[in-house]
Design an enzyme around this catalytic site. Sequence first.
Site, PDB file in Angstrom:
ATOM      1  N   HIS A 192     -60.800  -2.471 -18.873  1.00  0.00           N
ATOM      2  CA  HIS A 192     -59.890  -1.462 -18.617  1.00  0.00           C
ATOM      3  C   HIS A 192     -60.139  -0.186 -18.230  1.00  0.00           C
ATOM      4  O   HIS A 192     -59.681   0.508 -17.221  1.00  0.00           O
ATOM      5  CB  HIS A 192     -58.542  -1.659 -19.540  1.00  0.00           C
ATOM      6  N   GLU A 441     -51.404 -15.193 -16.033  1.00  0.00           N
ATOM      7  CA  GLU A 441     -52.678 -14.784 -16.582  1.00  0.00           C
ATOM      8  C   GLU A 441     -53.092 -15.333 -18.019  1.00  0.00           C
ATOM      9  O   GLU A 441     -54.068 -15.028 -18.553  1.00  0.00           O
ATOM     10  CB  GLU A 441     -52.598 -13.343 -16.654  1.00  0.00           C
ATOM     11  N   ASP A 465     -57.449 -11.578 -16.815  1.00  0.00           N
ATOM     12  CA  ASP A 465     -57.231 -12.304 -18.066  1.00  0.00           C
ATOM     13  C   ASP A 465     -57.191 -13.883 -17.882  1.00  0.00           C
ATOM     14  O   ASP A 465     -57.804 -14.807 -18.628  1.00  0.00           O
ATOM     15  CB  ASP A 465     -55.607 -11.950 -18.510  1.00  0.00           C
ATOM     16  N   ARG A 475     -63.711 -10.354 -21.954  1.00  0.00           N
ATOM     17  CA  ARG A 475     -63.998  -9.586 -20.609  1.00  0.00           C
ATOM     18  C   ARG A 475     -64.692  -8.366 -21.346  1.00  0.00           C
ATOM     19  O   ARG A 475     -65.132  -7.589 -20.291  1.00  0.00           O
ATOM     20  CB  ARG A 475     -62.810  -9.359 -19.767  1.00  0.00           C
ATOM     21  N   CYS A 512     -53.231 -10.259  -8.236  1.00  0.00           N
ATOM     22  CA  CYS A 512     -53.722  -8.806  -8.410  1.00  0.00           C
ATOM     23  C   CYS A 512     -54.953  -8.513  -9.307  1.00  0.00           C
ATOM     24  O   CYS A 512     -55.189  -7.442  -9.728  1.00  0.00           O
ATOM     25  CB  CYS A 512     -52.669  -8.067  -9.107  1.00  0.00           C
TER      26      CYS A 512
END
Length: 586
Positions: A192, A441, A465, A475, A512
Amino acid sequence: MRRLIGIGVSPGVVSGRAVILIQRAQVLRYQIAVGRVDLEVLRIESSRARSREQLLDIRERVARRRTELASIFDAQLLMLEDPMLVPRAMEIVREHRVNAEWAIQQVFQEFGAVFDEVADPYLRERKGDVADLVGRLRMNLRQGVSSARDLLRELDESSVLIADELTPSLAAQVDWTRVRGFATDAGSRTYHTAILARSLEVPAVVGLHNAVEQIEPGQIVLIDGSANEVIVDPSPEELGRLVQQIEDRHPAAGETERRGPAVTADGRRIRLEANIEFPDDLAAARYAGAEGIGLYRTEFLLASMPNVATDEDRQYEIYRAMVEGMAPGAVTVRTFDVDEDQIASRLSAHPLTAGWEPDEVRASRQGLRGVRLSLTRPELFRTQLRALLRAASHGQLRIMFPFVSSVEQLRAARAMVVEAASDVTRRGQSVPAVPIGVMIEIPAAAYTADLLAREVDFFTIGTNDLIQYCLAVDRADERVSGLYEPLHPAILRMILMVRRAAGRQRIPVSLCGEMASDPAILTLLVGLGLTEFSMTAGAIPVAKQVLAEHRLEDLRSLARRVLRLSTIEDIEHELLSALGKLATRE
Ligand code: PEP
Ligand code: MG
């Protein structure tokens, strides 16, 4: 000069003096001016004096009730006078010109290593007392001085930040006009904080494994976020040469690409929208030529405005300004997708986490995030929904739920929308019809996309995700980030399956995840039948350029060939060689 290789996650090149942050231990390591050395040593001395007073006081109070326990504090008082501890920390400050906090942390590691080697289990146990004492020294160092968080706002203008990890909430508070770029040991492309870096346009390289150990504070470091590299300690001549080479490699993106819609070489319109994290990112999205906001990650509001979750009016103003600012384009707002890491980093201050303990959050609440978490906090969820429904009267707003894994959750969330709408209408305000969608996701959502499609107005595929849950790869964990493969056949099949389910139900579907920002992968996704994407604003001009070079028909046949291949390597090879050939054929 040394080169460290990581993953470039936010393009651009910067250089500056390194400041080292060990977020796990909450210490910042930076170089101090020669004239400040005595002051730092004095800070350690005062911390020792204060610690001694406190320990004597505690010892006395304990001894009144349990004499035998007083010996623990006798031992700590003795350690406080040990030459390996405080005098050694002072020596580190003088020798390496580093701040006192860092010197104490170093000493703790040296001291701790000695205890680890002791055979006697009783003595080994005493390491806990050292940790306790070091914690006290650190706490007393903090008296009257800024915390690591505050210091990050006061750094020199020519700094670059080298951290073991950097949580989004901390990154959101750094003054990025002073810190030019960052590099972290942890992380992958979809970390993130990496997403945040792209949105702030701060060059960054992540996944370096041990940069905090390899880089000394104050060393000159060049961060090349476009090329996965961190260059440590170049000479001035080397630095000049490197910057020149880099400038030659990355000519500035063309102005023309920013304007006009995205169209393939044979005239097929592709819709490109932007992912944003902060209301202020709207300007960059418009500038890059985004047709709308395909993903607004509202949880970033929580990090920058502590009480906003309970403040309906404040949220309404923010969402309203956004839809008005993006008109006539739509803004797809994702309800809070707070995950455990974000929670853990903001613990007690956060209303969503009231009453939760850090260990509990990390250890036993795996997967409690997104809409699942919102459903456990109905009052907060309803506050956000009311604000969104009110803002929807001012432009095109769509509501999207993150982290949905079942039709039941979707229904529960929709029921909350109905309740929020009746709250608003009861006040005499009108509520327009607002499209409701879900992020696809989680693999369970992808496999039941046909069922979910019957009950929503749109889908947004969140591959960041989806990849991690489908391939079982965290991740943010650099040890397995090599297995994080957007081109894995399982991922491509899932995307196709979701696209088909949406098509059968005639609902729009957009993608996205970060994979859309990679122009080569984008062409494959178009070949798989997707026509709507949302990505980092900075990736939009290049995406338009690449799409304009290819015909839809060619991309479709490329996708058909790729779907027959069994390995990631073969897929990559097919994709890159086909794109090379297609582009040269133009
Ligand atoms: C995703 O999961 O693909 C996504 C876009 O959401 P986030 O990266 O915020 O989890
Ligand atoms: Mg996600």
